[in-house]
Design a protein around this motif. Structure first.
Motif, PDB file in Angstrom:
ATOM      1  N   SER A   3       7.794  -0.075   3.437  1.00 48.89           N
ATOM      2  CA  SER A   3       6.724   0.633   2.736  1.00 48.89           C
ATOM      3  C   SER A   3       7.035   2.123   2.712  1.00 48.89           C
ATOM      4  O   SER A   3       7.913   2.617   3.440  1.00 48.89           O
ATOM      5  CB  SER A   3       5.392   0.402   3.443  1.00 48.89           C
ATOM      6  N   VAL A   4       6.312   2.862   1.911  1.00 50.62           N
ATOM      7  CA  VAL A   4       6.455   4.316   1.865  1.00 50.62           C
ATOM      8  C   VAL A   4       6.193   4.904   3.248  1.00 50.62           C
ATOM      9  O   VAL A   4       6.915   5.800   3.700  1.00 50.62           O
ATOM     10  CB  VAL A   4       5.523   4.925   0.788  1.00 50.62           C
ATOM     11  N   ASP A   5       5.179   4.404   3.940  1.00 55.01           N
ATOM     12  CA  ASP A   5       4.872   4.896   5.285  1.00 55.01           C
ATOM     13  C   ASP A   5       6.033   4.650   6.246  1.00 55.01           C
ATOM     14  O   ASP A   5       6.376   5.523   7.045  1.00 55.01           O
ATOM     15  CB  ASP A   5       3.610   4.229   5.837  1.00 55.01           C
ATOM     16  N   ARG A  10      10.787   6.701   9.224  1.00 52.70           N
ATOM     17  CA  ARG A  10      12.229   6.584   9.460  1.00 52.70           C
ATOM     18  C   ARG A  10      12.949   7.897   9.152  1.00 52.70           C
ATOM     19  O   ARG A  10      13.885   8.262   9.857  1.00 52.70           O
ATOM     20  CB  ARG A  10      12.798   5.452   8.615  1.00 52.70           C
ATOM     21  N   LEU A  11      12.522   8.581   8.102  1.00 55.99           N
ATOM     22  CA  LEU A  11      13.175   9.833   7.702  1.00 55.99           C
ATOM     23  C   LEU A  11      12.527  11.073   8.315  1.00 55.99           C
ATOM     24  O   LEU A  11      13.019  12.184   8.122  1.00 55.99           O
ATOM     25  CB  LEU A  11      13.159   9.968   6.173  1.00 55.99           C
ATOM     26  N   VAL A  30      10.908  -0.710  -5.723  1.00 55.45           N
ATOM     27  CA  VAL A  30      10.309  -1.707  -6.610  1.00 55.45           C
ATOM     28  C   VAL A  30       8.840  -1.815  -6.244  1.00 55.45           C
ATOM     29  O   VAL A  30       8.424  -1.393  -5.167  1.00 55.45           O
ATOM     30  CB  VAL A  30      11.002  -3.090  -6.499  1.00 55.45           C
ATOM     31  N   SER A  31       8.078  -2.377  -7.140  1.00 61.26           N
ATOM     32  CA  SER A  31       6.644  -2.524  -6.897  1.00 61.26           C
ATOM     33  C   SER A  31       6.357  -3.902  -6.333  1.00 61.26           C
ATOM     34  O   SER A  31       6.810  -4.912  -6.863  1.00 61.26           O
ATOM     35  CB  SER A  31       5.885  -2.321  -8.206  1.00 61.26           C
ATOM     36  N   ARG A  32       5.605  -3.936  -5.270  1.00 60.92           N
ATOM     37  CA  ARG A  32       5.125  -5.179  -4.668  1.00 60.92           C
ATOM     38  C   ARG A  32       3.634  -5.033  -4.477  1.00 60.92           C
ATOM     39  O   ARG A  32       3.191  -4.159  -3.745  1.00 60.92           O
ATOM     40  CB  ARG A  32       5.789  -5.450  -3.317  1.00 60.92           C
ATOM     41  N   PRO A  36       4.872   0.792  -4.043  1.00 61.34           N
ATOM     42  CA  PRO A  36       6.325   0.871  -3.989  1.00 61.34           C
ATOM     43  C   PRO A  36       6.857   0.435  -2.623  1.00 61.34           C
ATOM     44  O   PRO A  36       6.267   0.751  -1.587  1.00 61.34           O
ATOM     45  CB  PRO A  36       6.618   2.353  -4.244  1.00 61.34           C
ATOM     46  N   VAL A  37       7.943  -0.308  -2.659  1.00 62.64           N
ATOM     47  CA  VAL A  37       8.663  -0.677  -1.442  1.00 62.64           C
ATOM     48  C   VAL A  37      10.141  -0.376  -1.680  1.00 62.64           C
ATOM     49  O   VAL A  37      10.632  -0.467  -2.804  1.00 62.64           O
ATOM     50  CB  VAL A  37       8.449  -2.144  -1.033  1.00 62.64           C
ATOM     51  N   ILE A  38      10.818  -0.032  -0.608  1.00 60.11           N
ATOM     52  CA  ILE A  38      12.207   0.395  -0.673  1.00 60.11           C
ATOM     53  C   ILE A  38      13.030  -0.579   0.157  1.00 60.11           C
ATOM     54  O   ILE A  38      12.670  -0.882   1.297  1.00 60.11           O
ATOM     55  CB  ILE A  38      12.362   1.833  -0.133  1.00 60.11           C
TER      56      ILE A  38
END
Length: 105
Positions: A3-5, A10-11, A30-32, A36-38
């Motif tokens: 997730s974005v969070d 992580r970063l 991508v959208s889930r 957005p999920v990475i």
């Protein structure tokens, strides 16, 4: 998928910064479920995997759309037995970038 969070944690950046990275196509998502999920494969223990930004830049500058770039990153290269996103974690990373440069249109 992260997730974005999770990516922000992580970063060690804000969620707004992650959204900016996505908007500016420095990270691909991508959208889930409308969010957005990475892909987790874009990261290692130190953050974004080495060569990722360069590879995405080559693909986008070469005419790929964001969706086409994502598809290319997850299409197995038969002679490598890996998809390019996974190959970024191996000694084949520079070969993957070379292939992206050769396929750009």
């Amino acid at each position: 998928m992260l997730s974005v969070d999770e990516v922000a944690d992580r970063l060690a950046v804000s969620t707004n910064r992650v959204r900016t990275l996505i908007r500016d196509h420095n990270l691909l998502a991508v959208s889930r479920g409308g969010h957005p999920v990475i892909p987790a494969v874009f990261f290692d223990d130190e953050g974004v995997v080495k060569h990722f930004y360069g590879l995405v830049g080559v693909l986008l500058d070469g005419g790929y759309t964001r969706d086409e770039a994502m598809n290319w990153l997850f299409t197995v290269q038969e002679d490598l037995d890996l998809h390019p996103a996974a190959a970024l974690h191996t000694d084949s990373a520079r070969e993957v970038i070379r292939r992206a440069q050769a396929q750009a249109f």
